[in-house]
Design an enzyme around this catalytic site. Sequence first.
Site, PDB file in Angstrom:
ATOM      1  N   ASP A  42       4.587  -5.113   6.384  1.00 44.23           N
ATOM      2  CA  ASP A  42       5.085  -6.431   7.069  1.00 44.23           C
ATOM      3  C   ASP A  42       4.919  -7.353   5.882  1.00 44.23           C
ATOM      4  O   ASP A  42       5.934  -8.233   5.788  1.00 44.23           O
ATOM      5  CB  ASP A  42       4.633  -6.753   8.149  1.00 44.23           C
ATOM      6  CG  ASP A  42       3.018  -6.911   7.972  1.00 44.23           C
ATOM      7  OD1 ASP A  42       2.610  -6.146   7.370  1.00 44.23           O
ATOM      8  OD2 ASP A  42       2.306  -7.986   8.688  1.00 44.23           O
ATOM      9  N   ARG A  89       1.561  -4.869  -5.938  1.00 40.14           N
ATOM     10  CA  ARG A  89       1.457  -6.333  -5.122  1.00 40.14           C
ATOM     11  C   ARG A  89       1.824  -7.239  -6.214  1.00 40.14           C
ATOM     12  O   ARG A  89       1.616  -6.965  -7.404  1.00 40.14           O
ATOM     13  CB  ARG A  89       0.169  -6.473  -4.578  1.00 40.14           C
ATOM     14  CG  ARG A  89      -0.061  -5.519  -3.434  1.00 40.14           C
ATOM     15  CD  ARG A  89      -1.331  -5.874  -2.419  1.00 40.14           C
ATOM     16  NE  ARG A  89      -1.254  -4.949  -1.374  1.00 40.14           N
ATOM     17  CZ  ARG A  89      -1.801  -4.101  -0.953  1.00 40.14           C
ATOM     18  NH1 ARG A  89      -2.582  -3.321  -2.146  1.00 40.14           N
ATOM     19  NH2 ARG A  89      -1.624  -3.185   0.086  1.00 40.14           N
ATOM     20  N   ASP A 141       0.765   0.106  11.965  1.00 41.94           N
ATOM     21  CA  ASP A 141       0.229  -1.086  12.712  1.00 41.94           C
ATOM     22  C   ASP A 141       1.686  -2.037  12.452  1.00 41.94           C
ATOM     23  O   ASP A 141       1.317  -3.369  12.614  1.00 41.94           O
ATOM     24  CB  ASP A 141      -0.824  -1.624  12.031  1.00 41.94           C
ATOM     25  CG  ASP A 141      -0.797  -1.796  10.432  1.00 41.94           C
ATOM     26  OD1 ASP A 141       0.190  -1.307   9.961  1.00 41.94           O
ATOM     27  OD2 ASP A 141      -1.658  -2.709  10.042  1.00 41.94           O
ATOM     28  N   ARG A 186      -7.793  -1.248   8.919  1.00 43.67           N
ATOM     29  CA  ARG A 186      -8.359  -2.608   8.837  1.00 43.67           C
ATOM     30  C   ARG A 186      -8.055  -3.475  10.172  1.00 43.67           C
ATOM     31  O   ARG A 186      -8.957  -3.918  10.755  1.00 43.67           O
ATOM     32  CB  ARG A 186      -7.913  -3.391   7.386  1.00 43.67           C
ATOM     33  CG  ARG A 186      -9.051  -4.306   7.026  1.00 43.67           C
ATOM     34  CD  ARG A 186      -8.638  -4.620   5.772  1.00 43.67           C
ATOM     35  NE  ARG A 186      -9.359  -3.621   4.750  1.00 43.67           N
ATOM     36  CZ  ARG A 186      -8.881  -3.568   3.450  1.00 43.67           C
ATOM     37  NH1 ARG A 186      -7.900  -4.348   2.947  1.00 43.67           N
ATOM     38  NH2 ARG A 186      -9.237  -2.468   2.771  1.00 43.67           N
ATOM     39  N   ASP A 231      -1.376   3.191   8.443  1.00 44.85           N
ATOM     40  CA  ASP A 231      -2.319   2.438   9.405  1.00 44.85           C
ATOM     41  C   ASP A 231      -1.388   2.552  10.897  1.00 44.85           C
ATOM     42  O   ASP A 231      -2.039   2.170  11.964  1.00 44.85           O
ATOM     43  CB  ASP A 231      -2.547   1.003   9.148  1.00 44.85           C
ATOM     44  CG  ASP A 231      -3.716   0.857   8.221  1.00 44.85           C
ATOM     45  OD1 ASP A 231      -4.131   1.971   7.727  1.00 44.85           O
ATOM     46  OD2 ASP A 231      -3.632  -0.044   7.446  1.00 44.85           O
ATOM     47  N   GLY A 291       0.869  -1.252  -0.108  1.00 47.48           N
ATOM     48  CA  GLY A 291       0.102   0.045  -0.033  1.00 47.48           C
ATOM     49  C   GLY A 291       0.903   1.190  -0.067  1.00 47.48           C
ATOM     50  O   GLY A 291       2.014   1.452   0.754  1.00 47.48           O
ATOM     51  N   THR A 348       3.574   3.096   5.645  1.00 51.27           N
ATOM     52  CA  THR A 348       2.072   2.637   5.935  1.00 51.27           C
ATOM     53  C   THR A 348       1.118   3.620   6.465  1.00 51.27           C
ATOM     54  O   THR A 348       1.721   3.885   7.661  1.00 51.27           O
ATOM     55  CB  THR A 348       1.757   1.200   6.388  1.00 51.27           C
ATOM     56  OG1 THR A 348       0.213   0.924   6.417  1.00 51.27           O
ATOM     57  CG2 THR A 348       2.471   0.761   7.699  1.00 51.27           C
TER      58      THR A 348
HETATM   59  P1  ADP Z   1       2.452  -4.434   2.697  1.00 47.80           P
HETATM   60  O1  ADP Z   1       3.669  -4.596   2.500  1.00 47.80           O
HETATM   61  O2  ADP Z   1       1.906  -2.954   2.578  1.00 47.80           O
HETATM   62  O3  ADP Z   1       2.292  -5.378   3.973  1.00 47.80           O
HETATM   63  P2  ADP Z   1       1.519  -6.925   1.098  1.00 47.80           P
HETATM   64  O4  ADP Z   1       1.161  -7.581   2.185  1.00 47.80           O
HETATM   65  O5  ADP Z   1       0.358  -6.586   0.117  1.00 47.80           O
HETATM   66  O6  ADP Z   1       1.749  -5.125   1.518  1.00 47.80           O
HETATM   67  O7  ADP Z   1       2.821  -7.339   0.477  1.00 47.80           O
HETATM   68  C1  ADP Z   1       3.315  -6.690  -0.787  1.00 47.80           C
HETATM   69  C2  ADP Z   1       4.184  -7.505  -1.440  1.00 47.80           C
HETATM   70  O8  ADP Z   1       5.140  -8.196  -0.790  1.00 47.80           O
HETATM   71  C3  ADP Z   1       3.221  -8.786  -1.959  1.00 47.80           C
HETATM   72  O9  ADP Z   1       2.560  -8.552  -3.047  1.00 47.80           O
HETATM   73  C4  ADP Z   1       4.293  -9.792  -2.463  1.00 47.80           C
HETATM   74  O10 ADP Z   1       4.848  -9.501  -3.657  1.00 47.80           O
HETATM   75  C5  ADP Z   1       5.291  -9.456  -1.181  1.00 47.80           C
HETATM   76  N1  ADP Z   1       5.218 -10.699  -0.212  1.00 47.80           N
HETATM   77  C6  ADP Z   1       4.167 -10.510   0.722  1.00 47.80           C
HETATM   78  N2  ADP Z   1       4.052 -11.715   1.524  1.00 47.80           N
HETATM   79  C7  ADP Z   1       5.002 -12.426   1.101  1.00 47.80           C
HETATM   80  C8  ADP Z   1       5.597 -13.682   1.614  1.00 47.80           C
HETATM   81  N3  ADP Z   1       5.411 -14.298   2.631  1.00 47.80           N
HETATM   82  N4  ADP Z   1       6.670 -14.172   0.642  1.00 47.80           N
HETATM   83  C9  ADP Z   1       7.417 -13.383  -0.050  1.00 47.80           C
HETATM   84  N5  ADP Z   1       6.863 -12.162  -0.561  1.00 47.80           N
HETATM   85  C10 ADP Z   1       5.685 -11.602  -0.094  1.00 47.80           C
END
Ligand code: ADP
Length: 323
Positions: free
Chosen positions: A103, A72, A130, A172, A128, A11, A126
């Site tokens: 995270d 993503r 969080d 969220r 949030d 995000g 982020t």
């Molecule tokens: P944020 O970083 O804001 O928490 P996301 O959870 O959507 O956002 O994660 C962003 C990107 O990080 C995902 O689209 C993916 O490419 C990568 N990612 C997330 N979780 C994993 C994971 N367990 N293993 C490898 N890559 C991951």
Amino acid sequence: MKCIGVLTSGGDAPGMNAAIRAVVRAGVHYGCQVFGIEHGYQGMIAGAIRPMDARSVSNIINRGGTILHTARCKEFMEPEGRVRAAEQLRRFGIEGVVVIGGDGSYRGAQALHQEHGIRCIGLPGTIDNDIGGTEYTIGCDTAVNIAMEAIDRLRDTAASHDRMFFVEVMGRHSGYIAMISGIAGGAEEIIVPEEPTDIGALIETMRLGRQHGKSSAIVVIAEGDDAGDAFQIAKIVAEKSEFKDSRVTVIGHLQRGGSPTAFDRVLASRMGVRAVEALLEGETGKMVGIVHQQMVLRPLSDTWECRCPYDPGLSQVARILAV
Ligand code: ADP
């Protein structure tokens, strides 16, 4: 280390540009070649990687969003995707990466490091607030201020029409934006996912307000509340009470955009410089956080293993002041 990459992932949040600027300029300051990786891990896999110099980040400290774009990327969740990403990084000679995101992005960074030896440092971006291991994330202060301004505006119309307003803000799994903007905006009630919601108690608070001479009320709701979204909560309140003529406003994505506050710009600047220094010190698998006003390095795993502390004292302050 002479060659580092920077990307934004997940995000978007206001202040990400200030963080990119800080990484690029700190890299230049310490004699590194810095590469910008576009569209997060998607661009890493596709080789959408370009050199960045100090001038390439001119006039962005004040801009919301991210000039590197964010995305993503499902492919990066799989080992094969990370093999391709590591190949691209090697092609450009990139030995360390600063990942600005949440995270989820750090789980990816952790895997990239463990499987391919690419050093990774995270910056918490982020709205949030969080992420475990840091008291503030880049973007949360701007989001709070946008929500507060919206509450201020709604208060004018709520007061003029003697109305009750339900205002839904982002968050969220985290009530941070709701709680802080709600206190700052003088909300009558603040509903957050960290506390179970009692609609009966909410109605009683509104009634008490009426008895104390209040003709209007603002209820701030975090989008992830257990009782439902703002429309659902307004409906239940209308069914169960005399408060039938309320209005609902969802601030939504407005909270993500716009010029970052001074707090977020300075936080992003400090964190960006620290991230580059950490890479040059040989650190990896860590996130830069802020604790007691100081920059700290925390294991990336803290960000998903440690819960952000919720301060029930804030809820108490809001209640005391809402009479
Ligand atoms: P944020 O970083 O804001 O928490 P996301 O959870 O959507 O956002 O994660 C962003 C990107 O990080 C995902 O689209 C993916 O490419 C990568 N990612 C997330 N979780 C994993 C994971 N367990 N293993 C490898 N890559 C991951």
